[in-house]
Design an enzyme around this catalytic site. Structure first.
Site, short mmCIF file in Angstrom:
data_model
loop_
_atom_site.label_atom_id
_atom_site.label_comp_id
_atom_site.label_asym_id
_atom_site.label_seq_id
_atom_site.Cartn_x
_atom_site.Cartn_y
_atom_site.Cartn_z
CE LYS A 53 -3.78 -2.41 2.08
NZ LYS A 53 -4.55 -2.64 3.44
CD GLN A 97 -3.39 -4.55 6.52
OE1 GLN A 97 -3.38 -3.61 5.81
NE2 GLN A 97 -4.24 -5.53 6.32
CG ASP A 120 -9.78 0.45 4.96
OD1 ASP A 120 -9.44 0.06 3.75
OD2 ASP A 120 -8.98 -0.16 5.80
#
Ligand code: NAP
Length: 293
Positions: A53, A97, A120
Site C-alpha cells: 500500500k 491494518q 477503507d
C-alpha cells in the site's frame, strides 16, 4: 465460448495513471494527499499488505505516513495515535491494518477513525451512507469489482447478479452498491452463503457471477450459464510441489472449465486483487479533493 480475460492489472494501471494526474492537480493547488498506514505487530501477511500500500502511494505521489507499533501496544496507545492522525491536516486517509492483536477491540478503533478520513469505508457512518446511496468512501474490494465491471462494459442495468459470500468487506457492500438506483447499479441481486439451499440453481440464472467464498472450486462449469460474466474474488493457497514456496494461489472458480462457458472472466492472481489497493488510493485522493472544495 472461450472467455475474454478481464485484466485487473491493466485496469488498475489505467486508474492509477488517472489518479496520478489528479494528484498533480492537487499539488498545484498546494495539497499533497496523505495516507496514514497503521500496522500493529509483525504478522508477515499484514506487513506485506502494508508495504504494498505504501509503495503504491509513492508511485502516484501520495504522501504515506508509516506507523508501525509493537504487538504489545495497548488499546489506549492506539486510540491516542488515531486521535492524533484525525487532527493532522496533512493526513486525508487513515488505514488501520486488520487483524489487530487480541488485546485490542477492533470495532472501537474503527469507530474512533474520523469518518471523513475512513478511506477503507468500514466506519458505520460510511456504511450507512453507502446503503442509502449518499456519496461516501466505498469499501475498496467491492468498489474495485464495480469498476472492473464498468470498465469492461458489462451492462448492469437489469442484470441478474449472484454473489456467493456475505462478508462485511465483500459480499454485503457489493450487493448494496449494485442495487442502487444509479448507472453503476440497477442490477437484481441474489446473495448466497453457507445456509443457501441449492446454490447451483441460483448461480445458473446469473448474468454476472461474483465468487467471494474463500474456497477453491466453489463455482464449477455446470453452474455457469453460457456467456455469463465471472468475477473471482477468492484467494486460496493450494499445495503445489512444483512451486518454490510449495503452494500456488487459486480463486474460488474452476478457471479452465468455466472459461469455456463464460464471456468474461477475471484470473487469480491479476483480477480483483490489483483493484483493491487502487481503490484505496482513489479514496485518499477523493478525500484530499474535498479539502480544496
Ligand atoms: P469471509 O469473511 O470468510 O466470508 C466468506 C463468505 O463466503 C461467507 O459469507 C460464507 O458464508 C461464504 N461461503 C463460504 N464457503 C461457502 C460455500 N461453500 N458456499 C457458499 N457460501 C460460502 O471471506 P471474505 O473476507 O469475504 O473473503 C472471501 C475471499 O475473497 C477470500 O478468499 C479472500 O482471501 C478473498 N479476498 C480477496 C480480496 C482481494 O483484494 N483480492 C479482498 C478481500 C477478500 P457464511 O456467512 O454462511 O459463513
Amino acid at each position: 465460448m472461450t472467455a475474454k480475460i478481464i485484466d485487473g492489472k491493466q485496469v488498475a494501471a489505467d486508474m492509477r495513471a488517472e489518479l496520478k494526474a489528479e494528484v498533480e492537480k492537487l499539488k498545484a493547488k498546494g495539497v499533497v494527499p496523505g495516507l496514514a498506514v497503521v500496522l500493529v505487530g509483525d504478522d508477515p501477511a499484514s506487513k506485506s499488505y502494508v508495504t504494498a500500500k505504501e509503495k503504491a502511494c509513492e508511485e502516484i505521489g501520495i504522501y504515506s505516513d508509516d506507523n508501525r507499533l509493537p504487538t504489545e501496544t495497548t488499546q489506549q496507545q492506539l486510540m491516542t495515535l488515531v486521535d492524533k492522525l484525525n487532527k493532522d491536516s496533512k493526513i486525508h486517509g487513515i488505514l488501520v491494518q486488520l487483524p489487530l492483536p487480541k488485546q485490542i477491540d477492533e470495532s472501537k478503533v474503527l469507530l474512533a477513525i474520523d469518518p471523513n478520513k475512513d478511506v477503507d469505508g468500514f466506519h458505520p457512518v460510511n456504511v450507512g451512507k453507502m446503503v442509502v446511496g449518499e456519496k461516501t468512501f466505498l469499501p475498496c474490494t467491492p468498489h474495485g469489482i464495480v469498476q472492473l465491471l464498468l470498465r469492461s462494459n458489462v451492462k448492469l442495468e437489469g442484470a441478474e447478479v449472484v454473489i456467493v459470500g456475505r462478508s462485511n468487506i465483500v459480499g454485503k457492500p457489493l450487493a448494496n452498491m449494485l442495487i442502487q438506483k444509479s448507472p453503476t447499479g440497477n442490477a437484481t441481486i441474489t446473495v448466497c452463503h453457507t445456509r443457501t439451499k441449492n446454490i447451483a440453481e441460483h448461480v445458473k440464472r446469473a448474468d454476472v457471477i461474483i465468487a467471494a467464498a474463500g474456497r477453491p472450486n466453489t463455482i464449477t462449469a455446470d453452474m455457469v450459464k453460457d456467456g455469463a460474466v465471472v468475477i473471482d474474488v477468492g484467494v486460496n493457497r493450494v499445495e503445489d510441489a512444483t512451486k518454490k514456496k510449495g503452494y500456488r494461489l487459486v480463486g474460488d472458480v474452476d478457471f479452465d472449465a468455466v472459461s469455456e462457458k463464460a464471456s468474461l472472466i477475471t484470473p487469480v492472481p491479476g483480477g480483483v486483487g490489483p483493484m483493491t489497493i487502487t481503490m484505496l488510493l482513489y479514496n485518499t485522493v477523493e478525500s484530499a479533493k474535498r479539502t480544496v472544495g
